[in-house]
Design a protein around this motif. Structure first.
Motif, PDB file in Angstrom:
ATOM      1  N   VAL A  43       0.051  -1.186   2.058  1.00 35.01           N
ATOM      2  CA  VAL A  43      -0.375  -0.172   1.085  1.00 35.01           C
ATOM      3  C   VAL A  43       0.765   0.787   0.766  1.00 35.01           C
ATOM      4  O   VAL A  43       1.450   1.273   1.669  1.00 35.01           O
ATOM      5  CB  VAL A  43      -1.580   0.648   1.614  1.00 35.01           C
ATOM      6  CG1 VAL A  43      -2.170   1.490   0.471  1.00 35.01           C
ATOM      7  CG2 VAL A  43      -2.656  -0.230   2.222  1.00 35.01           C
ATOM      8  N   TYR A  44       0.945   1.046  -0.527  1.00 40.78           N
ATOM      9  CA  TYR A  44       1.893   2.056  -1.013  1.00 40.78           C
ATOM     10  C   TYR A  44       1.057   3.212  -1.547  1.00 40.78           C
ATOM     11  O   TYR A  44       0.274   3.033  -2.486  1.00 40.78           O
ATOM     12  CB  TYR A  44       2.769   1.461  -2.111  1.00 40.78           C
ATOM     13  CG  TYR A  44       3.747   2.423  -2.774  1.00 40.78           C
ATOM     14  CD1 TYR A  44       5.118   2.274  -2.585  1.00 40.78           C
ATOM     15  CD2 TYR A  44       3.312   3.455  -3.607  1.00 40.78           C
ATOM     16  CE1 TYR A  44       6.032   3.130  -3.208  1.00 40.78           C
ATOM     17  CE2 TYR A  44       4.218   4.312  -4.229  1.00 40.78           C
ATOM     18  CZ  TYR A  44       5.571   4.141  -4.017  1.00 40.78           C
ATOM     19  OH  TYR A  44       6.469   4.986  -4.627  1.00 40.78           O
ATOM     20  N   GLY A  45       1.213   4.388  -0.982  1.00 43.56           N
ATOM     21  CA  GLY A  45       0.433   5.543  -1.419  1.00 43.56           C
ATOM     22  C   GLY A  45       1.275   6.564  -2.154  1.00 43.56           C
ATOM     23  O   GLY A  45       2.478   6.683  -1.927  1.00 43.56           O
ATOM     24  N   ILE A  46       0.636   7.296  -3.055  1.00 41.10           N
ATOM     25  CA  ILE A  46       1.292   8.403  -3.743  1.00 41.10           C
ATOM     26  C   ILE A  46       0.325   9.580  -3.776  1.00 41.10           C
ATOM     27  O   ILE A  46      -0.852   9.416  -4.093  1.00 41.10           O
ATOM     28  CB  ILE A  46       1.742   7.999  -5.168  1.00 41.10           C
ATOM     29  CG1 ILE A  46       2.281   9.208  -5.930  1.00 41.10           C
ATOM     30  CG2 ILE A  46       0.650   7.307  -5.935  1.00 41.10           C
ATOM     31  CD1 ILE A  46       2.892   8.874  -7.272  1.00 41.10           C
ATOM     32  N   GLY A  47       0.845  10.772  -3.409  1.00 43.14           N
ATOM     33  CA  GLY A  47      -0.043  11.929  -3.367  1.00 43.14           C
ATOM     34  C   GLY A  47       0.696  13.219  -3.099  1.00 43.14           C
ATOM     35  O   GLY A  47       1.922  13.244  -2.977  1.00 43.14           O
ATOM     36  N   ASN A  48      -0.055  14.298  -3.016  1.00 36.01           N
ATOM     37  CA  ASN A  48       0.512  15.601  -2.708  1.00 36.01           C
ATOM     38  C   ASN A  48       0.823  15.698  -1.219  1.00 36.01           C
ATOM     39  O   ASN A  48      -0.049  15.463  -0.389  1.00 36.01           O
ATOM     40  CB  ASN A  48      -0.466  16.719  -3.094  1.00 36.01           C
ATOM     41  CG  ASN A  48      -0.513  16.956  -4.589  1.00 36.01           C
ATOM     42  OD1 ASN A  48       0.521  16.993  -5.241  1.00 36.01           O
ATOM     43  ND2 ASN A  48      -1.703  17.117  -5.133  1.00 36.01           N
ATOM     44  N   ALA A  49       2.076  16.034  -0.904  1.00 34.56           N
ATOM     45  CA  ALA A  49       2.472  16.243   0.491  1.00 34.56           C
ATOM     46  C   ALA A  49       2.093  17.666   0.875  1.00 34.56           C
ATOM     47  O   ALA A  49       2.659  18.629   0.368  1.00 34.56           O
ATOM     48  CB  ALA A  49       3.969  16.027   0.646  1.00 34.56           C
ATOM     49  N   ILE A  50       1.136  17.784   1.752  1.00 37.67           N
ATOM     50  CA  ILE A  50       0.600  19.091   2.118  1.00 37.67           C
ATOM     51  C   ILE A  50       0.585  19.236   3.636  1.00 37.67           C
ATOM     52  O   ILE A  50       0.127  18.339   4.346  1.00 37.67           O
ATOM     53  CB  ILE A  50      -0.860  19.247   1.606  1.00 37.67           C
ATOM     54  CG1 ILE A  50      -0.947  18.993   0.094  1.00 37.67           C
ATOM     55  CG2 ILE A  50      -1.422  20.607   1.973  1.00 37.67           C
ATOM     56  CD1 ILE A  50      -0.296  20.033  -0.765  1.00 37.67           C
TER      57      ILE A  50
END
Length: 333
Positions: A7-14
């Protein structure tokens, strides 16, 4: 041919600052309970002054980051595209990703100046989680942070719904989906939060487009997105926009559509302490399952058990020994 990444994920790094508050806290401090609200840094500081920071814990978070870590913890391979600042929180975030076996596009020395994203995660006695998020430099996440080769070398692309709040983030989601579709990589999307579906319905529809291969949502999100008032109608309408989907139902388990049949996933009874990260873990465990030879029903069972363990503790993360026990329990069933 097997892919390098499941899986390749993309999102806000929080960076999550997880704390416990009483029910009156929300009224006293004018906080909308049970949803994620974007705030500026000044507002976040005001709230942090109102809580007991000594009882708070800090973890690398964000919806998709939690899911990628979940995939990795169960033995899968994952990659995470994000953006943090060249500050202490950014360094903490990247080190935590590395500790959990998740590859990323970022190197700390190349990170921009500024402030890394922070989320105050407030857990109330009813186990519900309320989040106030300051995105910091994460709001600048754009197609520039994508790694096209890593997407091509993944079985699934995982898009975090929270990104629809930012024009740059929305563009990154669209571009990542285009790359995935050109290279026969399956696209998965999580709605992330009822507020994303309610207040950002148009950009969310742009991402769903003609269809996504796999959609993750809860009951409220499913009904809000489809404009229905019951799960039966919602799931029929979701079939028009998602080839497969999973609807989590809290203490009632989950409903999974495998492209042909609806599968009811029984819940694992547990005393709920904190729902923060439960949906993220469900998605991570499920994606691990279907990329490692398990059926949708088997993956759903694994996801239900894993998310119940998260709900039964504080924080969105499982310990390695918990993951080992979950896998052992499923083999014994």
């Amino acid at each position: 041919m097997s892919k390098k990444y499941d899986v390749y994920g993309i999102g806000n790094a929080i960076v999550d600052i997880v704390t416990e508050v009483d029910l009156d806290f929300f009224t006293r401090n004018k906080v909308e309970k049970g949803v994620m609200t974007l705030v500026d840094e000044k507002r976040q500081h005001e709230l942090m002054k109102a809580i007991d920071m000594k009882k708070s814990r800090m973890t690398c978070g964000g919806s998709a980051a939690n899911t990628m870590i979940g995939v990795s913890q169960f033995g899968g391979s994952s990659f995470y595209s994000c953006l943090v600042a060249n500050d202490e929180l950014g360094k903490f975030f990247l080190e935590d990703l590395k500790r959990n076996g998740v590859d990323t596009n970022l190197k700390f020395e190349n990170c921009p100046e500024g402030i890394s994203g922070k989320c105050l995660v407030m857990t109330s006695p009813d186990a519900e989680r309320t989040m106030n998020t300051f995105l910091g430099v994460s709001s600048n996440l754009s197609p520039r942070q994508l790694d096209e080769e890593a997407i091509k070398n993944s079985a699934y692309l995982y898009l975090e719904g929270y990104l629809v709040t930012s024009p740059n983030g929305l563009e990154a989601m669209k571009e990542a989906k285009k790359i995935a579709e050109r290279n026969n990589v399956k696209t998965t999307l999580t709605f992330s939060d009822p507020s994303m579906v309610k207040y950002f319905s148009k950009p969310m529809e742009e991402i769903v487009g003609a269809s996504v291969d796999m959609l993750f949502c809860n009951e409220e999100e499913a009904m809000t997105y489809t404009g229905t008032d019951n799960l039966q109608d919602a799931r029929e309408k979701l079939k028009q926009v998602a080839k497969h989907f999973a609807i989590t139902q809290g203490e009632n388990g989950a409903m999974i559509y495998d492209g042909d049949t609806f599968i009811s996933i029984e819940p694992y009874k547990i005393k709920a302490l904190d729902t923060n990260g439960a949906g993220d873990m469900f998605a991570g465990a499920f994606l691990f399952g279907i990329t490692h030879g398990h059926s949708y029903a088997e993956a759903g069972k694994l996801a239900s058990l894993a998310s119940s363990r998260v709900v039964g503790q504080f924080g969105p993360r499982l310990e390695p020994q918990q993951v080992k026990k979950i896998l052992g329990d499923l083999i014994a069933m």
